[in-house]
Every structure is written in structure tokens, then in C-alpha cells.
Design a protein around this motif. Structure first.
Motif, short mmCIF file in Angstrom:
data_model
loop_
_atom_site.label_atom_id
_atom_site.label_comp_id
_atom_site.label_asym_id
_atom_site.label_seq_id
_atom_site.Cartn_x
_atom_site.Cartn_y
_atom_site.Cartn_z
N CYS A 238 0.77 -1.14 0.08
CA CYS A 238 -0.04 0.02 -0.02
C CYS A 238 0.82 1.21 0.18
O CYS A 238 0.79 2.23 -0.95
CB CYS A 238 -0.99 0.06 1.24
N THR A 239 1.82 1.16 0.70
CA THR A 239 2.74 2.38 0.95
C THR A 239 3.48 2.48 -0.53
O THR A 239 3.73 3.85 -1.02
CB THR A 239 3.90 2.29 2.21
N LEU A 240 3.77 1.63 -1.03
CA LEU A 240 4.99 1.39 -2.33
C LEU A 240 3.84 2.10 -3.35
O LEU A 240 4.35 2.94 -4.22
CB LEU A 240 5.23 0.35 -2.72
N ARG A 241 2.38 1.69 -3.30
CA ARG A 241 1.59 2.28 -4.28
C ARG A 241 1.28 3.42 -4.40
O ARG A 241 1.06 4.50 -5.19
CB ARG A 241 0.42 1.31 -4.25
N VAL A 242 1.06 4.03 -3.11
CA VAL A 242 0.86 5.61 -2.87
C VAL A 242 2.06 6.30 -3.37
O VAL A 242 1.88 7.25 -3.80
CB VAL A 242 0.44 5.75 -1.31
N GLY A 243 3.24 6.03 -2.81
CA GLY A 243 4.44 6.50 -3.05
C GLY A 243 4.53 6.92 -4.68
O GLY A 243 4.88 7.62 -5.41
N ARG A 244 4.31 5.54 -5.34
CA ARG A 244 4.51 5.34 -6.91
C ARG A 244 3.55 6.26 -7.59
O ARG A 244 3.79 7.23 -8.52
CB ARG A 244 4.32 4.05 -7.34
N GLU A 245 2.35 6.38 -7.15
CA GLU A 245 1.19 7.20 -7.79
C GLU A 245 1.52 8.64 -7.49
O GLU A 245 1.07 9.63 -8.49
CB GLU A 245 -0.20 6.84 -7.39
N LEU A 246 1.88 9.23 -6.18
CA LEU A 246 2.35 10.41 -6.08
C LEU A 246 3.27 11.04 -7.06
O LEU A 246 3.17 12.11 -7.52
CB LEU A 246 2.52 10.73 -4.57
N LEU A 247 4.23 10.33 -7.26
CA LEU A 247 5.42 10.48 -8.03
C LEU A 247 4.98 10.53 -9.58
O LEU A 247 5.65 11.26 -10.35
CB LEU A 247 6.66 9.52 -8.21
N ALA A 248 3.87 10.02 -9.86
CA ALA A 248 3.42 9.78 -11.18
C ALA A 248 2.59 11.11 -11.58
O ALA A 248 2.55 11.41 -12.80
CB ALA A 248 2.46 8.61 -11.61
N ILE A 249 1.94 11.60 -10.62
CA ILE A 249 1.22 12.76 -10.86
C ILE A 249 1.63 14.37 -10.51
O ILE A 249 1.39 15.34 -10.76
CB ILE A 249 -0.25 12.70 -10.20
N LEU A 250 2.90 14.01 -9.72
CA LEU A 250 3.59 15.37 -9.23
C LEU A 250 4.94 15.49 -9.80
O LEU A 250 5.51 14.40 -10.18
CB LEU A 250 3.54 15.21 -7.77
N PRO A 251 5.40 16.74 -10.02
CA PRO A 251 6.81 16.80 -10.63
C PRO A 251 7.86 16.68 -9.49
O PRO A 251 9.14 16.73 -9.91
CB PRO A 251 6.71 18.35 -11.00
N ASP A 252 7.66 16.33 -8.32
CA ASP A 252 8.58 15.98 -7.23
C ASP A 252 9.34 14.86 -7.77
O ASP A 252 8.98 13.89 -7.95
CB ASP A 252 7.77 15.77 -5.92
#
Length: 613
Positions: free
Chosen positions: A521-535
Motif C-alpha cells: 500500500c505504501t509503495l503504491r501511494v508513493g508511486r502514484e504520487l510521483l506519477a502525478i507530481l513533478p517532485d
């Protein structure tokens, strides 16, 4: 018979035991508080004085009128004769609603605690309720010194449209006085700072303002503040309005202004050197007098600008100095250092709308004409310090120079075998490498005291501020896992006879599945945040219910905190990866044992990964 008469004693009535909601809220709330991370809820607890146990409880907070989105806290269990501290007190306030307020309103905050009740048709029952009233102030309503005096700095608005036009007038006055028109702050020394302030005085004099009487005891109870644009438009201002106008102009041209509050009055001042007090609020008048006597600080009476015959800036300074003198009739209350307040990250109010400020652009026959004063008596000590340029030395020569200075190269030398003690001074530097280069170059450095950044008596919350502003450059996300609701506790299998076999899942197997679920769950949230954000980096913290050994209750705590970097995530083969083993690729906090499961850990600190540009 009289001897047999006994006096009756009234027994004190014992209040019935009940479950209570205990909350501490702010008394007043306005846009300045919201923008500067003043928490609405200071403390929230549930106290159960009864012998009953409540399970699957929910605590709901709503408001009328609605100033924030309703918030729900879920509590697995409220044990008998116990109290529970409720975490996660940040509210998503309706900023546009606060911005639209033109008059003060009262909002009722309602807390409702419900718990499971199988005897009722709905399956739920209300067990406690609490209502509190909070005053909602309009955006231009200053709460007074009784509210949060530091927040006065938020009403100094250097980016207002009227301030830009005012500074243009100040530059014109400098040009007419045969002085450089550049608004260069402290680059020209104390005398130049005086001249810039004198130019602002002359520019405001051209506006031909009229004085408006403030409300009684305004410095304690507050008042509505006119922005610089409103002052320019209406031509009216109170003493506090004028003070904030001057402070905004001085700050915008690179000077450090101050606000002085006396009983029933306010006026402005500025530092003639790039200095500031060690605290934003100064209530010791002797410290102010000392700085004034040393010609480091200048105070001036702002209301003189509204007189029919406007005196020169030097006379306003004379009147301002008298108000803090020992023989002054007015009672000194406090001084607010705007520069120090900015260091403590108290931001100016955002402009509500684009306003056209009608500041005079041409001098009329009736408008007063002020030339910039010289600042007679002000020492011009802007002397350059000559230091040896060590940057021209090559590294070998520099190392030899250091060795000669150290003399003793054994571990007896404290510079080589350093131990922190009372005689050591701790320096905070975001870039130690750049700091070392500056020291090696021989450049003169000025050491500043660390601002009290949202600690001590500061009512703001640092975590709340950083969460809203993301000033550390790192996005933080929190995920509620609820693993016990997802991971099965039983193993079911079909026997040869056709019957269904149900066995309790071994604790080790359950914990392993729980670990894989939390990590995935943590990995998925991190991966999706990086996919939609320029960070390039995000921090994800997983929360779940773990046993608090000090209270014996299950509480929601961080169990995994991971810093996901874009480059590492992109290099993972997600089809064959084991989510638990994948955590080794990232900086993370996790305390997991197969036999005991997860234990609470500390969330990663975003400052650890912050990059200072």
C-alpha cells in the motif's frame, strides 16, 4: 427534648459519571490566523468516567455556518474509566469563506460522539455531544493584542498595489533632492536608511490623508484595518492604519520596520542598520530606549502626517522618541519587530483582489512639497572591512596555513577532538559545504540568533505549517491502513469429504501478510504520487492500530515511514518484486518482528531530505 434535636447536614450532590468530550478551541479565527498555521483545535480528548465500554466509536465535528469540511475520527475502543487523546487535529478550513466575510460572525462547532449499539435499529447511539462558539472575524479585522499580538505583522502588506505607487513617489522625491533614486535598503548605511524613510514620509504627505479616530481600547480588543489601497482610496486612516502603511513601504524598500504600542496608540519606527531584536515582541522599554539612544533605532509619530501643516520627518522622529522616554506620559505596552516576525514565518495577508490605488502621481499646488532630509547627526558607519583573500590560496597552502594555526595536531587539540560543551556554540547551516567555503575565503560573517520558530509560546504548529506550505520541498502523505479489517484471521480449506475446514491463522503467517499489505500500500501511494507530481521525492507514512504499552489500548500510530525517490522507484520491477523486501531500497523507519508484528515508529522528518537552493 432540645438536646435530642440534631442539625441536618446537606449532602453534596455527586454529579453522575458520564462520557465527555473535552476540547480547547481558539476564541477568534480570521484569515491571517489560517494562513499562518494557527490551529483551530488546540486539544481534543474523550473522557469516559463510566464503567461502560464503547466500541467502534466515531467522533464527528461540524460547524454552522460551515467554515470547514466535516471531520470524522474513528476510535476502535473507549475503555471504561479512561481518557483518550485524539490526534490529527488539522481542519480543512474554507479560506474563500473567511476571505468573503465583511462582518464578524459566530460559528457553532459541534462535536458528536457515537458508538455501536446492537439494541438499536440503526446500530448506533449518541453517547456525548459538545458545542462551542468561535468568533469568525473578517479578513481585515485585527484581533488586538489580547488575541495573538505576533499576528499584527500579517497586516503589514508590502505587496499591496498602493505601496508600489507610494515607493515611486518616494523615488521621485529622492531625485528632486539631488540624491540617488534607488530604493537600496541598507546598502548605503544608516544615513541612507534615514533618507529613504524621509522620502517615504514625503510621499505619504502628498496623499493628504485625514485622521480617523480608532475605537476605544483598540490596542487590546482590535479594530478593522484599512489596507494601503483602501487608505489611498478613502484618504482616511487611524493611527494603526498609518503605522501599518509606513511599515509596509519601509519593508518593501528593504528596511526593517517596527511597530510600537502604547496605551491607546500605535506608531512606527525602523532600524537604521540591518538589525532586529532577538524576539518579535519586546515588552522591555529600556531595551528600546537603549537602541534609540545608540541611533540604531528610529521611532516616529505617524499621525503628524494628517495635520494641516505637516511637519518634517525629523520632527516626527523627535515626537516618537519622546513617547518612549522615561518622562513619557503614555504607557509603553510592547514593540513588534516585523523583520523578526518574518523570520518566524509570519506572512503578510494575501491581497483580496486587485485594487487600483489612487496615489497622487502629480504634485498639485496645494500638496505639501517635502525634500528628503539629510539625517544630520546620523553616523554613516558603512565602512568596508578589509579581510585577507584566502580564496586565492591553493588547497595545499590553505591546509598548511590551518596546520600552522592549530600547532597541536594530537587529540589533545579540541579542534581535532571536539566535544560539545557549555563553551561551544552550535550553528545551524543548511549547506555545511558552502559554509566552510565562506569561512575559508576569509569573508566576514554575522551570527544571528535562531528565531523561535513555532515553539515555546508560539501558538502556531510547525507540522501544520509545513504540511500546508510544503516549504521543505518534500511532500508528506499519511495512509490509514486498517490492516486488521483486510487481512483474514482464519484459513479455510476444502476437505476431501467436501466439508469446509476453518482454522485460526498462525500469528506469524498473519503478521507476514500484514507486512506485505502495508508495504505494498505504501509503495503504491508513493508511486502514484510521483506519477502525478513533478517532485523527485515523497514521504509516505502508514498508520495502523498498535498496542500502546503505557495505556494498554490500541492506538493509531505510524508503523512504516518511507522516503520514495523517483529514480529508485522507476528502477523497480514491480511484477516480480516482494513489497516487504523492496523497503531496503529506500530510507525508511519500520520495526517489524514475525512473532509480534509491527511496533510504532517515528515518521521520517522532511527536513532531513530538504534541499536548500
Amino acid at each position: 427534648m432540645d438536646d435530642l434535636v440534631q442539625p441536618l447536614t446537606l449532602q453534596e450532590e455527586v454529579p453522575p459519571k458520564e462520557i465527555k468530550i473535552l476540547a480547547t478551541l481558539v476564541a477568534k479565527l480570521n484569515l491571517a490566523d489560517f494562513q499562518n498555521a494557527i490551529p483551530v483545535i488546540r486539544e481534543l480528548r474523550v473522557s469516559n468516567e463510566t464503567s461502560d465500554r464503547f466500541v467502534s466509536a466515531t467522533l464527528t465535528l461540524s460547524s454552522a455556518p460551515e467554515v470547514f469540511k466535516s471531520k470524522i475520527w474513528r476510535i476502535d475502543e473507549i475503555a471504561a474509566d479512561s481518557f483518550q487523546v485524539i490526534p490529527g487535529l488539522d481542519l480543512v478550513l474554507d479560506g474563500p469563506f473567511l476571505n468573503r466575510l465583511t462582518e464578524a460572525e459566530m460559528s457553532t462547532f459541534t462535536f458528536v460522539l457515537e458508538a455501536e449499539d446492537k439494541d438499536r435499529e440503526s446500530g448506533r447511539k449518541e453517547v456525548a455531544r459538545l458545542e462551542q462558539v468561535v468568533d469568525l472575524l473578517p479578513r481585515n479585522q485585527w484581533g488586538g493584542l489580547r488575541h495573538i499580538p505576533d499576528m499584527t505583522a500579517a497586516f503589514v502588506q508590502p505587496n499591496d498595489a498602493a505601496v508600489e505607487r507610494l515607493l515611486k513617489q518616494a523615488a521621485e522625491l529622492l531625485r528632486l533632492s539631488d540624491k540617488p533614486s534607488a530604493l537600496d535598503g541598507y546598502e548605503g548605511g544608516p544615513k541612507r536608511a534615514w533618507q529613504l524613510a524621509s522620502a517615504v514620509w514625503g510621499a505619504v504627505a502628498r496623499m493628504k490623508l485625514d485622521y480617523a479616530l480608532p475605537p476605544a481600547s483598540f490596542e487590546q480588543s482590535g479594530q478593522k484595518i484599512r489596507s494601503p489601497s483602501q487608505i489611498a482610496d478613502s484618504g482616511l486612516a487611524t493611527c494603526l492604519d498609518l503605522t501599518l502603511l509606513f511599515c509596509a513601504a519601509l519593508e518593501q524598500m528593504g528596511l526593517n520596520p517596527v511597530i510600537v504600542f502604547t496605551y491607546g496608540h500605535a506608531f512606527a519606527g525602523l532600524w537604521l542598520k540591518p538589525e532586529e531584536f532577538t524576539t518579535a515582541l519586546v515588552d522591555d522599554v529600556t531595551a528600546v530606549r537603549k537602541r534609540v539612544k545608540l541611533q540604531e533605532l528610529v521611532l516616529f509619530e505617524t499621525t503628524l502626517i494628517t495635520h494641516n501643516s505637516i511637519p518634517p520627518f525629523s520632527y516626527a522622529v523627535e515626537m516618537g522618541t519622546k513617547q518612549v522616554a522615561e518622562e513619557a506620559e503614555s504607557v509603553f505596552e510592547m514593540l513588534l519587530d516585523i523583520r523578526r516576525a518574518r523570520l518566524q514565518r509570519i506572512k503578510p495577508l494575501a491581497s483580496s483582489e486587485a485594487q487600483i490605488a489612487r496615489v497622487a502621481v502629480a504634485e498639485s499646488a496645494e500638496a505639501p512639497s517635502f525634500l528628503v532630509e539629510e539625517g544630520i547627526g546620523i553616523a554613516d558607519d558603512n565602512i568596508e572591512v578589509q579581510v585577507e583573500d584566502l580564496s586565492k590560496l591553493d588547497p595545499a597552502d590553505r591546509l598548511g596555513r590551518w596546520q600552522r594555526k592549530l600547532l597541536d595536531l594530537s587529540l589533545r587539540n579540541n579542534l581535532l577532538n571536539f566535544k560539545m560543551g557549555k563553551r561551544a556554540l552550535k550553528l545551524e547551516s543548511p549547506d555545511p559545504g558552502a559554509f566552510e567555503d565562506i569561512i575559508a575565503s576569509g569573508q566576514a560573517l554575522k551570527l544571528l540568533t535562531r528565531p523561535d520558530l513555532m515553539d515555546g509560546t508560539d501558538p502556531r504548529e510547525r507540522a501544520l505549517y509545513e504540511q500546508r506550505e510544503r516549504e521543505d520541498g518534500v511532500l508528506e502523505a499519511r495512509v490509514a491502513i486498517h490492516g486488521s479489517d483486510v487481512i483474514p484471521t482464519e484459513i479455510k480449506s476444502l476437505l476431501k469429504s467436501g466439508k469446509l475446514s476453518t482454522k485460526a491463522m498462525p500469528a506469524g503467517r498473519f503478521n507476514e501478510l500484514h507486512q506485505d499489505y502495508v508495504c505494498s500500500c505504501t509503495l503504491r501511494v508513493g508511486r502514484e504520487l510521483l506519477a502525478i507530481l513533478p517532485d523527485d521525492l515523497v514521504i509516505v507514512t502508514a498508520l495502523d492500530n498498535v498496542l500502546n504499552s503505557s495505556t494498554g489500548h490500541m492506538e493509531e500510530e505510524p508503523i512504516l515511514s518511507v522516503a520514495f525517490s523517483r529514480s529508485t522507484v522507476d528502477g523497480l520491477n514491480l511484477e516480480t518484486i516482494d513489497p516487504s523486501d523492496a523497503m531496503k531500497n529506500f530510507v525508511h523507519n519500520m520495526n517489524f518482528k514475525k512473532g509480534a508484528g509491527f511496533s510504532a515508529v517515528a515518521a521520517l522528518d522532511a527536513q532531513r531530505f530538504a534541499v536548500t537552493v
